[in-house]
Scaffold this active site. Structure first.
Site, short mmCIF file in Angstrom:
data_model
loop_
_atom_site.label_atom_id
_atom_site.label_comp_id
_atom_site.label_asym_id
_atom_site.label_seq_id
_atom_site.Cartn_x
_atom_site.Cartn_y
_atom_site.Cartn_z
N LYS A 69 0.83 -1.20 0.00
CA LYS A 69 0.00 0.00 0.00
C LYS A 69 0.87 1.25 0.00
O LYS A 69 1.94 1.29 0.62
CB LYS A 69 -0.91 -0.03 1.23
CG LYS A 69 -1.99 1.03 1.26
CD LYS A 69 -2.88 0.82 2.48
CE LYS A 69 -4.02 1.83 2.53
NZ LYS A 69 -4.91 1.57 3.70
N SER A 75 -9.47 1.52 2.08
CA SER A 75 -8.49 2.39 1.45
C SER A 75 -7.34 1.64 0.77
O SER A 75 -6.58 2.24 0.01
CB SER A 75 -7.92 3.37 2.47
OG SER A 75 -7.26 2.71 3.53
N SER A 122 -10.28 -1.11 5.77
CA SER A 122 -9.44 -0.76 4.62
C SER A 122 -8.66 -1.91 4.01
O SER A 122 -8.18 -1.80 2.89
CB SER A 122 -8.47 0.36 5.00
OG SER A 122 -9.18 1.57 5.20
#
Length: 547
Positions: free
Chosen positions: A143, A218, A242
């Site tokens: 990420k 996310s 997320s």
């Protein structure tokens, strides 16, 4: 350069956007780029088959990156000498390059450095006959919010472009020391508080399974990356869903640990450093099997990360879990009625477990809409002063999904208000614990959301996931089925409980959602992560027929 400093060059955010896009495109070799006639039209929904027809990957590379291998079996194949690290890393870099051109899920592309590192690993293996570690040669994506030395850590903010990090996040260093090879970072939403992956720096990420639907967030870029098999294993973070929402949207596995299991220290903050809302963010893996989630966790814990991260708790994952048929509590609905495919998935999973001899009991949590009321206040204690400041520095506007989720205009709270909201959080934790004790369950089976992946920007309610952040319970996501108009017609007899319930059901379109992954959420008690991962493997074997 620190986050408080001004950008090196005074440019408009649009100029910075164009320059960053050019840099990213330059990191994809020309021979790995799709021709214009290979790019799909808007009516192509499933983007994954294009990797097999475009001719960029050889048949051997398609096999290496295909469904035959998860990270665990791939690591074993490299250790056995079946593949070299260079063969594996190159294959995944090429597949990631194709995925990026179709789905826009990558941010900081590291292909050249990844292949160079794979060459070093092959040299070590050839010389010593030994692997560097249990992840020797395994390609990983991470990420965007993690640092890698020499690459930007924008976290989706224009104010941070062209400011390479001077260090690598400790968790990433740990996995690299175990032999993992990092090939790219992956896209996130602006503010990191949206179940989407869209920002002005890198644009909007697509869902490769159904390009008309959201990739989630996310860790949305990571969910998309895993669905396209751009890497063998990915890393995300989770403060409200997320990891779990993108895992569900894209039909892959994901694991949100209890806080203190996996280190978070030294990642690229999306808010004020040192801030404490009372709902801690955690790091965790996304991948292709429950055993990969366990492998990741075992590798991290074996490195004794409590020696460098004071928030990590020693000795909670070192006891061996027991073999058992766990008692399964089931949440069918709370707060908002799930769409027909989600209701069917939970119903069928519960029935399948009961038929296999598992004891299945109904579980009634605290009202999950009420939990969401608390979490949204705690997430916005500062009135989003940090993202607003970062946007103001470059002049960039908030993207539509940031405005749609409803946090942008929420006011800052006083200290007394923060205490009051944290008191409400404590009440929720107590009610959840009491229900867990009343039911007498070992794990809970729950929806991941009130729908499957919706249209981009429309996953605006995270109450089925954020409750487990509020309570700090670990959770595993496993894909289970797909939305099917024949099995999941619109509920013509549906009677909404309230306006939010009606609004959610109005989103459902059986034809639009056709083929969307439907996942299950398996939750364990706080700090019961080791046992949960073992239980989840057993449940996965029953529900999905995995070995």
């Amino acid at each position: 350069m620190g986050a408080d400093q001004e950008p090196v060059a005074k440019k408009t955010w649009q100029e910075l956007q164009a320059a960053k896009a050019a840099e990213r495109n330059s990191r994809i070799p020309e021979e790995w780029k799709l021709k214009a006639d290979q790019l799909p039209s808007e009516d192509v929904v499933d983007l994954r088959p294009i990797v097999s027809s475009c001719g960029i990957l050889s048949s051997a590379e398609l096999a290496i990156t295909g469904e035959e291998y998860d990270a665990s079996s791939l690591a074993a194949a490299i250790a056995a000498g079946k593949f070299t690290a260079v063969e594996v890393v190159t294959a995944f870099c090429k597949r990631a390059a194709v995925g990026q051109q179709l789905c826009n899920m990558l941010t900081e592309i590291m292909f050249a450095d990844a292949i160079k590192r794979a060459e070093e690993l092959d040299g070590i293996f050839k010389t010593t006959g030994k692997t560097v570690g249990p992840l020797h040669g395994v390609p990983m994506t991470w990420k965007e919010c993690f640092h890698f030395k020499g690459y930007d850590s924008t976290n989706g903010y224009m104010s941070r472009v062209f400011q390479p990090a001077d260090h690598t996040s400790p968790l990433a260093e740990l996995l690299q020391a175990a032999g993992a090879v990092i090939i790219s970072k992956t896209n996130v939403p602006q503010t990191m508080l949206v179940a989407e992956a869209h920002n002005n720096v890198f644009g909007q990420t697509k869902n490769p399974v159904n390009s008309r639907l959201s990739c989630g967030g996310s860790s949305g870029g990571e969910g998309s990356s895993q669905a396209f098999r751009c890497s063998a294993l990915g890393v995300g973070t989770d403060v409200g869903g997320s990891i779990r929402i993108p895992a569900a949207c894209n039909g892959v596995y994901g694991y949100k640990p209890t806080f203190g299991v996996i280190p978070m220290i030294g990642y690229s903050y999306s808010g004020w450093t040192g801030s404490n809302t009372g709902i801690p963010a955690v790091s965790g893996p996304l991948g292709h099997s429950v055993r990969d989630l366990a492998l990741f966790t075992d590798v991290v814990r074996a490195a004794r990360p409590w020696r460098f991260d004071p928030a990590v708790i020693p000795n909670i994952m070192e006891m061996e879990p027991v073999s058992r048929k766990p008692v399964v509590g089931v949440i069918h609905a709370s707060g908002i009625t799930p769409h027909p495919p989600v209701r069917r998935a939970v119903r069928e999973a519960a029935a399948k477990l009961a038929a296999a001899g598992f004891e299945v009991r109904n579980f009634t949590p605290p009202d999950l809409l009420g939990v969401r009321d608390v979490s949204e206040q705690l997430f916005t204690l500062d009135g989003l002063s940090y993202p607003k400041r970062e946007c103001a520095r470059s002049g960039e506007p908030p993207v539509p999904s940031v405005l749609k989720i409803g946090f942008w205009d929420m006011p800052a709270k006083t200290q007394e208000e923060a205490w009051a909201w944290n008191t409400k959080k404590g009440d929720i934790q107590k009610k959840m614990l009491d229900e867990w004790q009343r039911v007498g369950c070992d794990v809970v089976l729950s929806p991941v959301g009130p729908h499957t992946a919706p249209k981009p920007g429309e996953w605006t309610n995270d109450h089925y996931t954020v409750v487990w952040n509020v309570c700090d319970y670990p959770a595993v996501i496993m894909p289970f089925t797909h939305a099917d108009p024949a099995l999941d017609p619109a509920d013509v007899e549906f009677k909404p409980m309230h306006e939010a319930d009606k609004k959610n059901q109005d989103l459902y379109d059986p034809e639009l959602f056709k083929g969307a992954p439907v996942a299950l959420q398996i939750v364990g008690p706080r700090l019961g992560d080791k046992q949960l991962l073992k239980d989840a493997q057993l449940l996965d074997s029953v529900l999905n027929g995995t070995a």
